[in-house]
Write an enzyme that holds these catalytic residues in place. Structure first.
Site, PDB file in Angstrom:
ATOM      1  N   SER A  42     -21.681  11.542  14.351  1.00  0.00           N
ATOM      2  CA  SER A  42     -21.032  11.771  15.637  1.00  0.00           C
ATOM      3  C   SER A  42     -20.966  10.458  16.411  1.00  0.00           C
ATOM      4  O   SER A  42     -21.991   9.801  16.608  1.00  0.00           O
ATOM      5  CB  SER A  42     -21.839  12.823  16.412  1.00  0.00           C
ATOM      6  OG  SER A  42     -21.249  13.063  17.664  1.00  0.00           O
TER       7      SER A  42
ATOM      8  N   LYS B 142     -16.972  12.171  13.399  1.00  0.00           N
ATOM      9  CA  LYS B 142     -16.653  13.004  14.561  1.00  0.00           C
ATOM     10  C   LYS B 142     -16.609  12.106  15.781  1.00  0.00           C
ATOM     11  O   LYS B 142     -17.591  11.427  16.101  1.00  0.00           O
ATOM     12  CB  LYS B 142     -17.720  14.082  14.694  1.00  0.00           C
ATOM     13  CG  LYS B 142     -17.816  14.763  16.044  1.00  0.00           C
ATOM     14  CD  LYS B 142     -18.588  16.048  15.908  1.00  0.00           C
ATOM     15  CE  LYS B 142     -19.657  16.201  16.965  1.00  0.00           C
ATOM     16  NZ  LYS B 142     -20.305  17.519  16.909  1.00  0.00           N
TER      17      LYS B 142
ATOM     18  N   LYS C 218     -16.234  11.840  19.804  1.00  0.00           N
ATOM     19  CA  LYS C 218     -16.260  12.579  21.060  1.00  0.00           C
ATOM     20  C   LYS C 218     -15.033  12.176  21.865  1.00  0.00           C
ATOM     21  O   LYS C 218     -14.685  10.987  21.923  1.00  0.00           O
ATOM     22  CB  LYS C 218     -17.537  12.234  21.837  1.00  0.00           C
ATOM     23  CG  LYS C 218     -18.828  12.684  21.145  1.00  0.00           C
ATOM     24  CD  LYS C 218     -19.100  14.158  21.352  1.00  0.00           C
ATOM     25  CE  LYS C 218     -20.485  14.530  20.809  1.00  0.00           C
ATOM     26  NZ  LYS C 218     -20.795  15.956  21.020  1.00  0.00           N
TER      27      LYS C 218
ATOM     28  N   ASP D  47     -14.565  16.062  18.929  1.00  0.00           N
ATOM     29  CA  ASP D  47     -15.377  17.053  19.643  1.00  0.00           C
ATOM     30  C   ASP D  47     -15.198  16.825  21.135  1.00  0.00           C
ATOM     31  O   ASP D  47     -15.468  15.732  21.638  1.00  0.00           O
ATOM     32  CB  ASP D  47     -16.862  16.895  19.269  1.00  0.00           C
ATOM     33  CG  ASP D  47     -17.752  17.940  19.937  1.00  0.00           C
ATOM     34  OD1 ASP D  47     -17.220  18.856  20.606  1.00  0.00           O
ATOM     35  OD2 ASP D  47     -18.994  17.844  19.782  1.00  0.00           O
TER      36      ASP D  47
ATOM     37  N   GLU E   1     -13.157  20.270  17.931  1.00  0.00           N
ATOM     38  CA  GLU E   1     -14.325  21.085  18.261  1.00  0.00           C
ATOM     39  C   GLU E   1     -14.398  21.354  19.765  1.00  0.00           C
ATOM     40  O   GLU E   1     -14.297  20.432  20.575  1.00  0.00           O
ATOM     41  CB  GLU E   1     -15.589  20.335  17.803  1.00  0.00           C
ATOM     42  CG  GLU E   1     -16.876  21.116  18.012  1.00  0.00           C
ATOM     43  CD  GLU E   1     -18.079  20.402  17.406  1.00  0.00           C
ATOM     44  OE1 GLU E   1     -17.902  19.607  16.474  1.00  0.00           O
ATOM     45  OE2 GLU E   1     -19.198  20.638  17.889  1.00  0.00           O
TER      46      GLU E   1
ATOM     47  N   ASP F   5     -18.443  25.502  18.867  1.00  0.00           N
ATOM     48  CA  ASP F   5     -19.838  25.083  18.891  1.00  0.00           C
ATOM     49  C   ASP F   5     -20.532  25.854  20.012  1.00  0.00           C
ATOM     50  O   ASP F   5     -21.094  26.934  19.785  1.00  0.00           O
ATOM     51  CB  ASP F   5     -19.879  23.555  19.101  1.00  0.00           C
ATOM     52  CG  ASP F   5     -21.282  22.990  19.303  1.00  0.00           C
ATOM     53  OD1 ASP F   5     -22.263  23.744  19.292  1.00  0.00           O
ATOM     54  OD2 ASP F   5     -21.404  21.761  19.494  1.00  0.00           O
TER      55      ASP F   5
ATOM     56  N   LYS G  32     -25.626  25.473  14.894  1.00  0.00           N
ATOM     57  CA  LYS G  32     -26.876  24.787  15.232  1.00  0.00           C
ATOM     58  C   LYS G  32     -27.915  25.892  15.410  1.00  0.00           C
ATOM     59  O   LYS G  32     -27.782  26.717  16.314  1.00  0.00           O
ATOM     60  CB  LYS G  32     -26.722  23.984  16.527  1.00  0.00           C
ATOM     61  CG  LYS G  32     -25.697  22.864  16.436  1.00  0.00           C
ATOM     62  CD  LYS G  32     -25.499  22.187  17.792  1.00  0.00           C
ATOM     63  CE  LYS G  32     -24.463  21.077  17.677  1.00  0.00           C
ATOM     64  NZ  LYS G  32     -24.108  20.519  19.008  1.00  0.00           N
TER      65      LYS G  32
ATOM     66  N   GLY H 152     -25.808  18.646  14.980  1.00  0.00           N
ATOM     67  CA  GLY H 152     -27.089  18.011  15.264  1.00  0.00           C
ATOM     68  C   GLY H 152     -27.415  18.010  16.741  1.00  0.00           C
ATOM     69  O   GLY H 152     -26.522  18.109  17.593  1.00  0.00           O
TER      70      GLY H 152
END
Ligand code: MG
Length: 358
Positions: A121, A147, A149, A175, A200, A225, A249, A277
């Site tokens: 990430s 990934k 952000k 995400d 995401e 998520d 998660k 994570g």
């Protein structure tokens, strides 16, 4: 004592938020993944500490369970919320059960994959050029999913720059951590041009209906998520078409029983899942790797090696990643498959609480 029925004798969490459960002279570890601030979910370290001490641990310590799968229910009745606190106890019970049985957490959970692909990430960067540099470095390190952000003002041009620099085959996703509103639909649809594996959590965690409306406008799969906090929410997602991928998660959903149920529901619906994570130590990483070895974890998990986040992890051996971006699953355990460095934990302990049967 019947080996299938064991009383949980005590619980103690020596470091600031890691949990050690004891039974019959054997112990095993788990980790509460709450953050300091309520910016991902309502829980924090402080609220989880209270919930663990006052409500979650007392429901388990001194009780006898036929199977760790029964702990989830014991933590559910007349006890709302606090999934991360509950998960710390519940997941510890699964791991302790494995250790007592002389087998691995992986096998107790039903894991099958002997190695799991690893993604990473990447945080919000100031400029597209800086993000390209970070992304290229991580791809070169072997990560099998990048990934990025995103947030309003830090999205389309950033993703475009990375896609152009790294080429069509780079495994990219974004995400949004719920940073957009339904009014951003046209803007988010521009991301369809970049062949992302998924977008995401673009909208708020409670917006399942609006995610469904947005998914109809997007070619790119939506992954949920924050929205999926229980098996029931996963059923809602599937019924509404609110997403096509789930990031599981275990801390967010209350532990392994709920995680496995979500995994099974998604598998039956042909919806792939992957393991996110929460900046875990090597203890939490062990739990996540075990979960991610289940068969419908078809996309790389955020299971970075210890060295990415820690000068020195609290487990031995530390978690590593192969050059081609996989983590080996400790199929044979025992328990979580790594041993905790007690001296290191003791050196970093800021508070400690022990719960014993009353
Ligand atoms: Mg996320």
């Amino acid at each position: 004592m019947d080996p299938a029925k064991r009383e949980i004798r005590g619980v103690v969490w020596p470091p600031n938020y890691r949990t050690e459960l004891f039974c019959d002279g054997v112990s095993e570890w788990s980790e509460c993944v709450a953050f300091e601030r309520p910016n991902y979910s309502p829980e924090t370290i402080a609220t989880a500490w209270l919930a663990l001490k006052e409500w979650a641990a007392p429901r388990v310590v001194g009780r006898v369970f036929d199977h760790p799968g029964a702990v989830h229910e014991a933590l559910s009745k007349d006890f709302r919320g606090h999934p991360m606190a509950k998960a710390a106890i519940e997941m510890g019970c699964w791991a302790l059960h494995a250790r007592l049985e002389g087998t691995s957490l992986v096998k107790v959970l039903g894991g099958e994959q002997t190695r799991v692909p690893v993604g990473v990430s990447l945080g919000i960067h100031d400029t597209p050029e800086e993000l390209v540099e970070t992304a290229r470095r991580n791809l070169d390190e072997g990560y099998r999913k990048l990934k990025m952000k995103i947030a309003p003002g830090r999205d389309v041009s950033f993703v475009k720059a990375v896609r152009q620099a790294l080429g069509d085959d780079a495994p990219l996703m974004v995400d949004a951590n719920a940073a957009y509103t339904p009014a951003d639909g046209d803007h988010l649809a521009r991301l369809d041009a970049f062949d992302l594996t998924m977008i995401e959590q673009p909208l708020d965690s409670t917006d399942l209906v609006r995610h469904s409306q947005l998914q109809k406008r997007l070619r790119t799969p939506i992954c949920l998520d924050e929205s999926i906090d229980s098996p029931e929410r996963a059923e809602d997602m599937l019924a509404l078409g609110a997403g096509r991928i789930v990031n599981i998660k275990p801390g967010r959903v209350g532990g392994f029983a709920a995680s496995r149920r979500i995994h099974d529901l998604c598998m039956a619906a042909g919806v792939p899942v992957w393991c996110g994570g929460m900046l875990e130590s090597g203890v939490g990483r062990a739990h996540n790797v075990a979960l991610a070895s289940l068969p419908n974890f078809l996309l790389p998990g955020d299971l970075s090696p210890s060295a990415r986040y820690w000068n020195r992890d609290i487990v031995d051996p530390e978690w590593t990643m192969s050059q081609d971006g996989f983590v080996d699953v400790p199929m044979d355990g025992p328990g979580i498959g790594v041993e905790v460095d007690r001296a290191r934990v003791n050196a970093m302990t800021v508070r400690q609480e022990q719960i014993v049967p009353t």
